[in-house]
Scaffold this motif. Sequence first.
Motif, PDB file in Angstrom:
ATOM      1  N   GLY A 181     -77.321  70.044  20.911  1.00  0.00           N
ATOM      2  CA  GLY A 181     -76.065  70.403  20.254  1.00  0.00           C
ATOM      3  C   GLY A 181     -76.049  71.783  19.607  1.00  0.00           C
ATOM      4  O   GLY A 181     -75.129  72.096  18.843  1.00  0.00           O
TER       5      GLY A 181
ATOM      6  N   GLY B  53     -72.333  74.128  31.249  1.00  0.00           N
ATOM      7  CA  GLY B  53     -73.265  73.111  31.754  1.00  0.00           C
ATOM      8  C   GLY B  53     -72.627  72.094  32.669  1.00  0.00           C
ATOM      9  O   GLY B  53     -73.177  70.995  32.835  1.00  0.00           O
ATOM     10  N   TYR B  54     -71.489  72.437  33.252  1.00  0.00           N
ATOM     11  CA  TYR B  54     -70.814  71.462  34.116  1.00  0.00           C
ATOM     12  C   TYR B  54     -70.902  71.887  35.576  1.00  0.00           C
ATOM     13  O   TYR B  54     -70.040  72.576  36.105  1.00  0.00           O
ATOM     14  CB  TYR B  54     -69.392  71.213  33.594  1.00  0.00           C
ATOM     15  CG  TYR B  54     -69.497  70.488  32.264  1.00  0.00           C
ATOM     16  CD1 TYR B  54     -69.581  69.101  32.210  1.00  0.00           C
ATOM     17  CD2 TYR B  54     -69.648  71.200  31.076  1.00  0.00           C
ATOM     18  CE1 TYR B  54     -69.783  68.429  31.002  1.00  0.00           C
ATOM     19  CE2 TYR B  54     -69.850  70.544  29.862  1.00  0.00           C
ATOM     20  CZ  TYR B  54     -69.911  69.163  29.842  1.00  0.00           C
ATOM     21  OH  TYR B  54     -70.126  68.503  28.656  1.00  0.00           O
TER      22      TYR B  54
ATOM     23  N   LYS C 232     -80.577  64.492  30.294  1.00  0.00           N
ATOM     24  CA  LYS C 232     -80.250  65.349  31.429  1.00  0.00           C
ATOM     25  C   LYS C 232     -80.957  66.712  31.340  1.00  0.00           C
ATOM     26  O   LYS C 232     -81.469  67.232  32.333  1.00  0.00           O
ATOM     27  CB  LYS C 232     -78.727  65.545  31.464  1.00  0.00           C
ATOM     28  CG  LYS C 232     -78.219  66.224  32.677  1.00  0.00           C
ATOM     29  CD  LYS C 232     -76.689  66.190  32.732  1.00  0.00           C
ATOM     30  CE  LYS C 232     -76.220  66.829  34.013  1.00  0.00           C
ATOM     31  NZ  LYS C 232     -74.770  66.821  34.142  1.00  0.00           N
TER      32      LYS C 232
ATOM     33  N   ALA D 224     -73.171  73.280  27.862  1.00  0.00           N
ATOM     34  CA  ALA D 224     -71.958  72.989  27.063  1.00  0.00           C
ATOM     35  C   ALA D 224     -70.705  73.414  27.819  1.00  0.00           C
ATOM     36  O   ALA D 224     -70.776  74.010  28.895  1.00  0.00           O
ATOM     37  CB  ALA D 224     -72.027  73.639  25.692  1.00  0.00           C
TER      38      ALA D 224
HETATM   39  N1  UDP Z   1     -73.363  68.872  28.396  1.00  0.00           N
HETATM   40  C1  UDP Z   1     -73.289  69.732  29.483  1.00  0.00           C
HETATM   41  N2  UDP Z   1     -73.266  69.203  30.743  1.00  0.00           N
HETATM   42  C2  UDP Z   1     -73.311  67.876  30.972  1.00  0.00           C
HETATM   43  C3  UDP Z   1     -73.412  66.998  29.857  1.00  0.00           C
HETATM   44  C4  UDP Z   1     -73.442  67.531  28.576  1.00  0.00           C
HETATM   45  O1  UDP Z   1     -73.252  70.931  29.315  1.00  0.00           O
HETATM   46  O2  UDP Z   1     -73.285  67.481  32.133  1.00  0.00           O
HETATM   47  C5  UDP Z   1     -73.393  69.449  27.043  1.00  0.00           C
HETATM   48  C6  UDP Z   1     -72.311  68.989  26.110  1.00  0.00           C
HETATM   49  O3  UDP Z   1     -71.134  69.702  26.356  1.00  0.00           O
HETATM   50  C7  UDP Z   1     -72.908  69.327  24.751  1.00  0.00           C
HETATM   51  C8  UDP Z   1     -74.414  69.362  25.022  1.00  0.00           C
HETATM   52  O4  UDP Z   1     -74.565  69.057  26.393  1.00  0.00           O
HETATM   53  O5  UDP Z   1     -72.535  70.620  24.377  1.00  0.00           O
HETATM   54  C9  UDP Z   1     -75.234  68.445  24.189  1.00  0.00           C
HETATM   55  O6  UDP Z   1     -74.732  67.162  24.183  1.00  0.00           O
HETATM   56  P1  UDP Z   1     -74.920  66.231  22.915  1.00  0.00           P
HETATM   57  O7  UDP Z   1     -73.774  66.442  22.003  1.00  0.00           O
HETATM   58  O8  UDP Z   1     -75.194  64.886  23.436  1.00  0.00           O
HETATM   59  O9  UDP Z   1     -76.214  66.867  22.237  1.00  0.00           O
HETATM   60  P2  UDP Z   1     -77.074  66.259  21.070  1.00  0.00           P
HETATM   61  O10 UDP Z   1     -76.135  65.500  20.208  1.00  0.00           O
HETATM   62  O11 UDP Z   1     -78.073  65.420  21.815  1.00  0.00           O
HETATM   63  O12 UDP Z   1     -77.731  67.423  20.397  1.00  0.00           O
END
Ligand code: UDP
Length: 266
Positions: free
Chosen positions: A202, A149-150, A179, A122
């Motif tokens: 999430g 997570g970047y 990912k 995140a």
């Molecule tokens: N995220 C991250 N790095 C990336 C892509 C996404 O840390 O390269 C994080 C994003 O910030 C979010 C989390 O992955 O907090 C989950 O994303 P998403 O909202 O798609 O989760 P879901 O809805 O699948 O539970």
Amino acid sequence: MTQKPAPLETVHVGGFNTVRADRTELAKWMTAYCFAARGGEIPPAILFSSNGQGLALQGKNADYDAAMAAADVIHADGMPVVFASRVLTKKGIRGRSATTDLFHDVAREAVANGLKFYVLGAKEDQNQRATEAMQRLYPGLQVVGRRNGYFGPDNDAEVCANIVASGADVLWVALGKPKQEIWCHRNRDRLTGIGCIKTCGGLYAFLAGDVARAPDWMQSLGLEWLFRLLGDPKRLFKRYLVTNMQALWMLATQTGSGKPVGENAI
Ligand code: UDP
């Protein structure tokens, strides 16, 4: 070395061998696995979740399929997975284990047993606020490291070295599907000494208070996706309305005696 816990019993649901265990059983299994993995004689367990998005992703990304096939545990994150197991097989899943709920079971186990967490993924701000929320909710919980997570694949070795050096038992990984599954699978060998690597999508948004959970009645009817869709229709419309149809198809055709898909199938 503590004995590694026996693999959890599974049932084939929507193309994935999904554990029948409920949240409590899963949290206990994770604790037992963490103790066995301390010292690094066994590889970390990788634990993924099965929900509509994950079911629909099958067959579209070879790295994701390989990661799912290599999982030690795939659990029922979504209520439809539980329903399908109960209606279409004789080996129903004992209870839904949404990662956002399972987290709390594992946190209680962690406090009781001295397990340490590492919080990966995140955006920086959300990661920090989620980590603070964990420590506020569970006094005594040891969060030994965190990182947003970047970062790119070039940083994987350094990220993993830091996680191992932290002495964490449970690594929470929120990078979004697919990912996060691919990352966990690709880096498992660099994470020796960690007990359980658990994807958590999430979760940090919920812990940080940025997103609200659906009311209990919607969760028990398997409608949590609808609540999330109504809250963020622009981002989630395609994911839910398109992927839900694909996920339902997988549940209907790849459950129980359905034709196996990929290596993970029975
Ligand atoms: N995220 C991250 N790095 C990336 C892509 C996404 O840390 O390269 C994080 C994003 O910030 C979010 C989390 O992955 O907090 C989950 O994303 P998403 O909202 O798609 O989760 P879901 O809805 O699948 O539970």
